[in-house]
Design a protein around this motif. Structure first.
Motif, PDB file in Angstrom:
ATOM      1  N   UNK A  51      42.856  63.624 -79.427  1.00 22.00           N
ATOM      2  CA  UNK A  51      43.978  63.255 -79.991  1.00 22.00           C
ATOM      3  C   UNK A  51      45.195  62.951 -78.831  1.00 22.00           C
ATOM      4  N   UNK A  52      45.544  61.822 -78.822  1.00 23.88           N
ATOM      5  CA  UNK A  52      46.454  61.237 -77.754  1.00 23.88           C
ATOM      6  C   UNK A  52      47.269  60.300 -78.282  1.00 23.88           C
ATOM      7  N   UNK A  53      48.610  60.064 -77.610  1.00 21.59           N
ATOM      8  CA  UNK A  53      49.429  59.063 -78.110  1.00 21.59           C
ATOM      9  C   UNK A  53      49.834  58.424 -76.688  1.00 21.59           C
ATOM     10  N   UNK A  54      50.202  57.050 -76.690  1.00 19.04           N
ATOM     11  CA  UNK A  54      50.852  56.294 -75.629  1.00 19.04           C
ATOM     12  C   UNK A  54      52.250  57.005 -75.319  1.00 19.04           C
ATOM     13  N   UNK A  55      52.665  56.481 -74.240  1.00 19.16           N
ATOM     14  CA  UNK A  55      53.914  57.015 -73.869  1.00 19.16           C
ATOM     15  C   UNK A  55      55.053  56.407 -74.710  1.00 19.16           C
ATOM     16  N   UNK A  56      55.901  57.113 -74.975  1.00 16.09           N
ATOM     17  CA  UNK A  56      56.826  56.759 -76.069  1.00 16.09           C
ATOM     18  C   UNK A  56      56.320  57.163 -77.185  1.00 16.09           C
ATOM     19  N   UNK A  57      55.323  57.218 -77.577  1.00 13.80           N
ATOM     20  CA  UNK A  57      54.920  57.646 -78.919  1.00 13.80           C
ATOM     21  C   UNK A  57      55.045  56.588 -80.111  1.00 13.80           C
ATOM     22  N   UNK A  58      54.565  55.398 -79.847  1.00 15.84           N
ATOM     23  CA  UNK A  58      54.875  54.216 -80.524  1.00 15.84           C
ATOM     24  C   UNK A  58      54.028  54.485 -82.035  1.00 15.84           C
ATOM     25  N   UNK A  59      52.925  55.177 -82.069  1.00 13.99           N
ATOM     26  CA  UNK A  59      52.256  55.678 -83.074  1.00 13.99           C
ATOM     27  C   UNK A  59      52.818  56.510 -84.096  1.00 13.99           C
ATOM     28  N   UNK A  60      54.096  57.212 -83.609  1.00 10.35           N
ATOM     29  CA  UNK A  60      54.310  58.395 -84.288  1.00 10.35           C
ATOM     30  C   UNK A  60      55.648  58.132 -85.238  1.00 10.35           C
ATOM     31  N   UNK A  61      55.521  58.212 -86.658  1.00  9.12           N
ATOM     32  CA  UNK A  61      56.423  57.899 -87.569  1.00  9.12           C
ATOM     33  C   UNK A  61      57.438  59.352 -87.588  1.00  9.12           C
ATOM     34  N   UNK A  62      58.699  58.849 -87.663  1.00  6.21           N
ATOM     35  CA  UNK A  62      59.607  59.967 -88.093  1.00  6.21           C
ATOM     36  C   UNK A  62      59.346  60.590 -89.467  1.00  6.21           C
ATOM     37  N   UNK A  63      58.598  60.137 -90.508  1.00  2.00           N
ATOM     38  CA  UNK A  63      58.285  60.537 -91.629  1.00  2.00           C
ATOM     39  C   UNK A  63      56.994  61.453 -91.475  1.00  2.00           C
ATOM     40  N   UNK A  64      56.484  61.569 -90.457  1.00  2.00           N
ATOM     41  CA  UNK A  64      55.245  62.234 -90.366  1.00  2.00           C
ATOM     42  C   UNK A  64      55.809  63.686 -89.666  1.00  2.00           C
ATOM     43  N   UNK A  65      55.718  64.652 -90.433  1.00  2.00           N
ATOM     44  CA  UNK A  65      56.369  66.180 -90.127  1.00  2.00           C
ATOM     45  C   UNK A  65      55.587  66.491 -88.803  1.00  2.00           C
ATOM     46  N   UNK A  66      54.324  66.411 -89.091  1.00  2.00           N
ATOM     47  CA  UNK A  66      53.299  67.140 -88.197  1.00  2.00           C
ATOM     48  C   UNK A  66      53.425  66.501 -86.534  1.00  2.00           C
ATOM     49  N   UNK A  67      53.328  65.253 -86.626  1.00  2.00           N
ATOM     50  CA  UNK A  67      53.392  64.689 -85.369  1.00  2.00           C
ATOM     51  C   UNK A  67      54.778  64.290 -84.988  1.00  2.00           C
ATOM     52  N   UNK A  68      55.758  64.217 -85.686  1.00  2.00           N
ATOM     53  CA  UNK A  68      56.993  63.890 -85.273  1.00  2.00           C
ATOM     54  C   UNK A  68      57.591  64.889 -84.263  1.00  2.00           C
ATOM     55  N   UNK A  69      57.085  66.110 -84.527  1.00  2.00           N
ATOM     56  CA  UNK A  69      57.742  67.142 -83.547  1.00  2.00           C
ATOM     57  C   UNK A  69      57.371  66.946 -82.140  1.00  2.00           C
ATOM     58  N   UNK A  70      56.167  66.432 -82.060  1.00  2.00           N
ATOM     59  CA  UNK A  70      55.777  65.945 -80.539  1.00  2.00           C
ATOM     60  C   UNK A  70      56.713  65.354 -79.732  1.00  2.00           C
ATOM     61  N   UNK A  71      57.303  64.154 -80.608  1.00  2.00           N
ATOM     62  CA  UNK A  71      58.187  63.289 -79.883  1.00  2.00           C
ATOM     63  C   UNK A  71      59.475  64.003 -79.504  1.00  2.00           C
TER      64      UNK A  71
END
Length: 193
Positions: A51-71
């Protein structure tokens, strides 16, 4: 148990996640090492999912409780060491490494395209965590009609009781649950370490 249309999936066994779950144990990765070696000895493709994300987290929605914490806290950007496969179980040349953007190995990745191109119909699942990537991938793979094998000792979770309930009570309705040693024996390669 396995056939020439099988693939071993090594999911989220990456540096940042191993550090969080292993408790510093030097033996923690032994089941994965053994499973990978057994797969290689039986000519079963080993496919890594991380699992990995691009810089700036364009794949992560604020609606996603789990992944939005990473931002908020940062980390798990594709280029960081935390997202790379742990060096103790590093891919060999020719092994497929898939980057996903969600919990399931299928979501936000090209895993299914790669599996179809190799005519894979059986997935042997390993990963961290049992309640995360293994559960999500198992459910989605079952809905996609893959045959499934879970190597219970090559799965780990922060919560040992959750791991036990999933591997003993939940997974058996959709997958064959076995150990690395039993799987290796069924392949005719035996236990390796």
């Amino acid at each position: 148990m396995a056939n020439n249309k099988s693939a071993l999936l090594v999911m989220d066994v990456q540096q940042g996640i191993v550090e969080m779950v292993s408790g510093g144990s030097k033996e923690f990765l032994t089941p994965w090492k053994n499973a990978i070696q057994a797969g290689r000895n039986a000519d079963i493709p080993v496919m890594y999912v991380r699992v990995g994300f691009r810089s700036g987290y364009p794949e992560v929605s604020a609606n996603n409780q789990f992944f939005s914490a990473i931002t908020t806290y940062g980390g798990f950007v594709d280029s960081e060491s935390s997202t790379q496969v742990h060096p103790e179980v590093a891919p060999h040349d020719g092994d497929l490494v898939v980057v996903k953007r969600r919990v399931s190995a299928f979501t936000g990745s090209d895993l299914e395209v790669a599996l179809r191109s190799k005519q894979i119909d059986t997935l042997v699942l390993t990963g961290i965590s049992t309640s995360g990537v293994v559960l999500s991938t198992l459910r989605e793979a079952s809905d996609k009609d893959y045959k499934l094998i879970v190597l219970s000792d090559a799965c780990a979770d922060h919560d040992e009781e959750v791991h036990r309930v999933l591997t003993e009570k939940v997974f058996p309705s959709q997958a064959q649950v076995t150990t690395v040693a039993e799987w290796a024996q069924s392949l005719g390669v035996g236990m390796l370490a």
